[in-house]
Design a protein around this motif. Structure first.
Motif, PDB file in Angstrom:
ATOM      1  N   ASP A  43       0.893  -1.302   0.023  1.00 60.90           N
ATOM      2  CA  ASP A  43      -0.268   0.011   0.115  1.00 60.90           C
ATOM      3  C   ASP A  43       0.888   1.323  -0.178  1.00 60.90           C
ATOM      4  OD1 ASP A  43      -2.529  -1.516   0.153  1.00 60.90           O
ATOM      5  OD2 ASP A  43      -2.816  -1.318   2.223  1.00 60.90           O
ATOM      6  N   GLY A  44       2.142   1.081   0.213  1.00 58.65           N
ATOM      7  CA  GLY A  44       3.042   2.211  -0.106  1.00 58.65           C
ATOM      8  C   GLY A  44       3.667   2.875   1.356  1.00 58.65           C
ATOM      9  N   TYR A  45       3.427   2.068   2.394  1.00 59.55           N
ATOM     10  CA  TYR A  45       4.078   2.585   3.541  1.00 59.55           C
ATOM     11  C   TYR A  45       5.660   2.009   3.879  1.00 59.55           C
ATOM     12  CZ  TYR A  45      -0.896   3.632   4.878  1.00 59.55           C
ATOM     13  OH  TYR A  45      -1.888   3.954   5.091  1.00 59.55           O
ATOM     14  N   ASP A  46       6.237   3.000   4.481  1.00 57.85           N
ATOM     15  CA  ASP A  46       7.710   2.726   4.791  1.00 57.85           C
ATOM     16  C   ASP A  46       7.702   1.785   6.030  1.00 57.85           C
ATOM     17  OD1 ASP A  46       8.728   4.076   2.740  1.00 57.85           O
ATOM     18  OD2 ASP A  46       8.533   6.041   3.898  1.00 57.85           O
ATOM     19  N   THR A  72      11.809  -4.728   8.416  1.00 52.96           N
ATOM     20  CA  THR A  72      12.801  -4.867   7.268  1.00 52.96           C
ATOM     21  C   THR A  72      13.037  -6.268   6.741  1.00 52.96           C
ATOM     22  OG1 THR A  72      14.489  -4.418   8.675  1.00 52.96           O
ATOM     23  CG2 THR A  72      13.765  -2.423   7.517  1.00 52.96           C
ATOM     24  N   GLU A  73      13.437  -7.101   7.882  1.00 56.43           N
ATOM     25  CA  GLU A  73      13.955  -8.648   7.417  1.00 56.43           C
ATOM     26  C   GLU A  73      12.591  -9.004   6.767  1.00 56.43           C
ATOM     27  OE1 GLU A  73      14.811 -10.025  11.379  1.00 56.43           O
ATOM     28  OE2 GLU A  73      16.886  -9.357  11.170  1.00 56.43           O
ATOM     29  N   ILE A  74      11.404  -8.966   7.233  1.00 58.82           N
ATOM     30  CA  ILE A  74      10.151  -9.653   6.557  1.00 58.82           C
ATOM     31  C   ILE A  74      10.109  -9.188   5.159  1.00 58.82           C
ATOM     32  CG2 ILE A  74       7.703  -9.836   6.798  1.00 58.82           C
ATOM     33  CD1 ILE A  74       7.839  -9.476   9.789  1.00 58.82           C
ATOM     34  N   LEU A  75      10.209  -7.732   5.000  1.00 55.10           N
ATOM     35  CA  LEU A  75      10.186  -7.228   3.678  1.00 55.10           C
ATOM     36  C   LEU A  75      11.284  -7.862   2.701  1.00 55.10           C
ATOM     37  CD1 LEU A  75       9.356  -3.663   4.560  1.00 55.10           C
ATOM     38  CD2 LEU A  75       7.680  -5.381   3.687  1.00 55.10           C
ATOM     39  N   GLU A  76      12.285  -7.882   3.214  1.00 56.34           N
ATOM     40  CA  GLU A  76      13.490  -8.609   2.482  1.00 56.34           C
ATOM     41  C   GLU A  76      13.159 -10.065   2.043  1.00 56.34           C
ATOM     42  OE1 GLU A  76      17.096  -8.430   4.456  1.00 56.34           O
ATOM     43  OE2 GLU A  76      17.120  -6.062   4.426  1.00 56.34           O
ATOM     44  N   GLU A  77      12.545 -10.771   2.993  1.00 56.14           N
ATOM     45  CA  GLU A  77      12.289 -12.141   2.547  1.00 56.14           C
ATOM     46  C   GLU A  77      11.187 -12.116   1.582  1.00 56.14           C
ATOM     47  OE1 GLU A  77      10.911 -14.080   6.231  1.00 56.14           O
ATOM     48  OE2 GLU A  77      13.309 -14.016   6.947  1.00 56.14           O
ATOM     49  N   GLU A  78      10.347 -11.050   1.409  1.00 58.92           N
ATOM     50  CA  GLU A  78       9.191 -11.082   0.532  1.00 58.92           C
ATOM     51  C   GLU A  78       9.610 -10.533  -0.554  1.00 58.92           C
ATOM     52  OE1 GLU A  78       6.086 -12.860   1.237  1.00 58.92           O
ATOM     53  OE2 GLU A  78       6.964 -13.332   2.930  1.00 58.92           O
ATOM     54  N   GLY A  79      10.927  -9.907  -0.774  1.00 56.14           N
ATOM     55  CA  GLY A  79      11.227  -9.265  -2.001  1.00 56.14           C
ATOM     56  C   GLY A  79      10.872  -7.820  -2.180  1.00 56.14           C
ATOM     57  N   LEU A  80      10.401  -7.116  -1.073  1.00 61.23           N
ATOM     58  CA  LEU A  80       9.941  -5.943  -1.029  1.00 61.23           C
ATOM     59  C   LEU A  80      10.813  -4.928  -0.438  1.00 61.23           C
ATOM     60  CD1 LEU A  80       6.145  -6.746   0.195  1.00 61.23           C
ATOM     61  CD2 LEU A  80       6.821  -6.148  -2.396  1.00 61.23           C
ATOM     62  N   GLU A  81      12.074  -4.926  -0.024  1.00 62.85           N
ATOM     63  CA  GLU A  81      13.100  -4.208   0.476  1.00 62.85           C
ATOM     64  C   GLU A  81      13.125  -3.024  -0.295  1.00 62.85           C
ATOM     65  OE1 GLU A  81      15.209  -6.702  -2.446  1.00 62.85           O
ATOM     66  OE2 GLU A  81      14.028  -7.179  -0.791  1.00 62.85           O
ATOM     67  N   LEU A  82      13.472  -1.958   0.335  1.00 67.42           N
ATOM     68  CA  LEU A  82      14.021  -0.716   0.187  1.00 67.42           C
ATOM     69  C   LEU A  82      15.189  -0.248  -0.860  1.00 67.42           C
ATOM     70  CD1 LEU A  82      12.893   1.247   3.243  1.00 67.42           C
ATOM     71  CD2 LEU A  82      11.461   1.102   1.230  1.00 67.42           C
ATOM     72  N   SER A  83      15.263   0.173  -1.915  1.00 67.63           N
ATOM     73  CA  SER A  83      16.451   0.268  -2.477  1.00 67.63           C
ATOM     74  C   SER A  83      17.396   1.110  -1.869  1.00 67.63           C
ATOM     75  CB  SER A  83      16.301   0.997  -4.052  1.00 67.63           C
ATOM     76  OG  SER A  83      15.819   2.154  -3.671  1.00 67.63           O
ATOM     77  N   ILE A  84      17.028   2.103  -0.910  1.00 69.35           N
ATOM     78  CA  ILE A  84      18.052   2.906  -0.121  1.00 69.35           C
ATOM     79  C   ILE A  84      17.359   2.924   1.227  1.00 69.35           C
ATOM     80  CG2 ILE A  84      18.620   5.447   0.401  1.00 69.35           C
ATOM     81  CD1 ILE A  84      18.568   5.879  -2.554  1.00 69.35           C
ATOM     82  N   PRO A  85      18.326   2.712   2.248  1.00 67.89           N
ATOM     83  CA  PRO A  85      17.722   2.587   3.694  1.00 67.89           C
ATOM     84  C   PRO A  85      16.703   3.775   3.891  1.00 67.89           C
ATOM     85  CG  PRO A  85      20.009   2.084   3.492  1.00 67.89           C
ATOM     86  CD  PRO A  85      19.717   2.438   2.294  1.00 67.89           C
ATOM     87  N   GLU A  86      16.020   3.489   4.676  1.00 68.36           N
ATOM     88  CA  GLU A  86      14.802   4.539   5.268  1.00 68.36           C
ATOM     89  C   GLU A  86      15.233   5.821   5.624  1.00 68.36           C
ATOM     90  OE1 GLU A  86      10.511   4.865   7.241  1.00 68.36           O
ATOM     91  OE2 GLU A  86      11.783   3.237   7.714  1.00 68.36           O
ATOM     92  N   ASP A  87      16.306   5.700   6.785  1.00 65.01           N
ATOM     93  CA  ASP A  87      17.048   6.884   7.348  1.00 65.01           C
ATOM     94  C   ASP A  87      17.576   7.689   6.205  1.00 65.01           C
ATOM     95  OD1 ASP A  87      19.118   4.999   6.906  1.00 65.01           O
ATOM     96  OD2 ASP A  87      19.763   5.400   8.767  1.00 65.01           O
ATOM     97  N   LEU A  88      18.308   7.081   5.394  1.00 65.53           N
ATOM     98  CA  LEU A  88      19.144   7.828   4.379  1.00 65.53           C
ATOM     99  C   LEU A  88      17.957   8.466   3.286  1.00 65.53           C
ATOM    100  CD1 LEU A  88      21.758   8.698   3.113  1.00 65.53           C
ATOM    101  CD2 LEU A  88      21.911   6.375   1.968  1.00 65.53           C
ATOM    102  N   GLU A 137      28.639  -0.005  -3.021  1.00 68.46           N
ATOM    103  CA  GLU A 137      29.882   0.489  -2.673  1.00 68.46           C
ATOM    104  C   GLU A 137      30.052   1.716  -3.515  1.00 68.46           C
ATOM    105  OE1 GLU A 137      32.295  -0.247  -0.292  1.00 68.46           O
ATOM    106  OE2 GLU A 137      31.069  -1.524   0.692  1.00 68.46           O
ATOM    107  N   ASP A 138      29.657   1.886  -4.640  1.00 67.49           N
ATOM    108  CA  ASP A 138      30.059   3.082  -5.419  1.00 67.49           C
ATOM    109  C   ASP A 138      28.817   4.150  -5.391  1.00 67.49           C
ATOM    110  OD1 ASP A 138      27.643   1.524  -6.613  1.00 67.49           O
ATOM    111  OD2 ASP A 138      28.545   1.573  -8.800  1.00 67.49           O
ATOM    112  N   TRP A 139      28.034   3.977  -4.466  1.00 69.68           N
ATOM    113  CA  TRP A 139      26.805   4.940  -4.042  1.00 69.68           C
ATOM    114  C   TRP A 139      27.668   6.272  -3.706  1.00 69.68           C
ATOM    115  CZ3 TRP A 139      24.559   8.265  -0.623  1.00 69.68           C
ATOM    116  CH2 TRP A 139      23.512   8.772  -0.859  1.00 69.68           C
ATOM    117  N   LYS A 140      27.154   7.390  -4.223  1.00 69.16           N
ATOM    118  CA  LYS A 140      27.756   8.610  -3.754  1.00 69.16           C
ATOM    119  C   LYS A 140      26.764   9.493  -3.782  1.00 69.16           C
ATOM    120  CE  LYS A 140      31.792  11.709  -4.097  1.00 69.16           C
ATOM    121  NZ  LYS A 140      33.189  11.943  -4.570  1.00 69.16           N
ATOM    122  N   TYR A 141      26.765  10.490  -2.735  1.00 69.51           N
ATOM    123  CA  TYR A 141      25.827  11.690  -2.682  1.00 69.51           C
ATOM    124  C   TYR A 141      26.415  12.782  -3.552  1.00 69.51           C
ATOM    125  CZ  TYR A 141      22.997  15.717  -1.405  1.00 69.51           C
ATOM    126  OH  TYR A 141      22.583  16.787  -1.125  1.00 69.51           O
TER     127      TYR A 141
END
Length: 143
Positions: A43-46, A72-88, A137-141
């Motif tokens: 549904d689009g919730y973080d 976050t572990e549940i979401l990773e197992e289901e394949g719904l993990e975030l591409s960038i961590p939420e705090d970032l 490793e190559d992600w840069k702001y």
């Protein structure tokens, strides 16, 4: 922990329950909680919003106590993990908002300083996530 870039020295945050087991009054079992987490993510919730929604609307005080896994572990197992961590991601959104403000108000020196502090936080948190493998490793702001 006190805030890094503010005058306040207070501590914020809630204390966790003493026991790790789920309370007797919770009406949901492990599978139902996992299904709710997946449904809310679709549904689009973080992850943080999912935890708050489960606590406030469904009466589930702790997902980890019921499932022995973080949201976050549940979401990773289901394949719904975030591409960038939420705090970032939240910090990136904040920096973008400050940049938009500075485009309209170029002489706002306080906003310029706030942007510098936010970008410093982004670099620190990105470094942490790169070390822990949560970010490429190559992600840069870049501004």
């Amino acid at each position: 922990m006190s805030r890094m870039h503010s005058d306040g020295r207070g501590e914020s945050g809630s204390s966790k329950p003493i026991t790790d087991k789920s309370p007797d009054w919770v009406e949901y079992d492990e599978e139902e909680v996992i299904d709710l987490v997946v449904k809310l993510r679709r549904d689009g919730y973080d992850p943080s919003q999912i935890g708050i929604k489960l606590r406030d609307q469904y009466g589930i005080p702790s997902v980890k106590a019921l499932t022995d896994k973080k949201v976050t572990e549940i979401l990773e197992e289901e394949g719904l993990e975030l591409s960038i961590p939420e705090d970032l991601q939240n910090l990136l959104d904040k920096a973008e908002s400050i940049k938009e403000h500075l485009d309209e108000n170029g002489k706002d020196e306080q906003a310029q300083r706030r942007l510098e502090l936010t970008e410093a936080k982004i670099r620190r948190i990105a470094s942490y996530h790169r070390e822990n493998g949560n970010l490429d490793e190559d992600w840069k702001y870049e501004r």
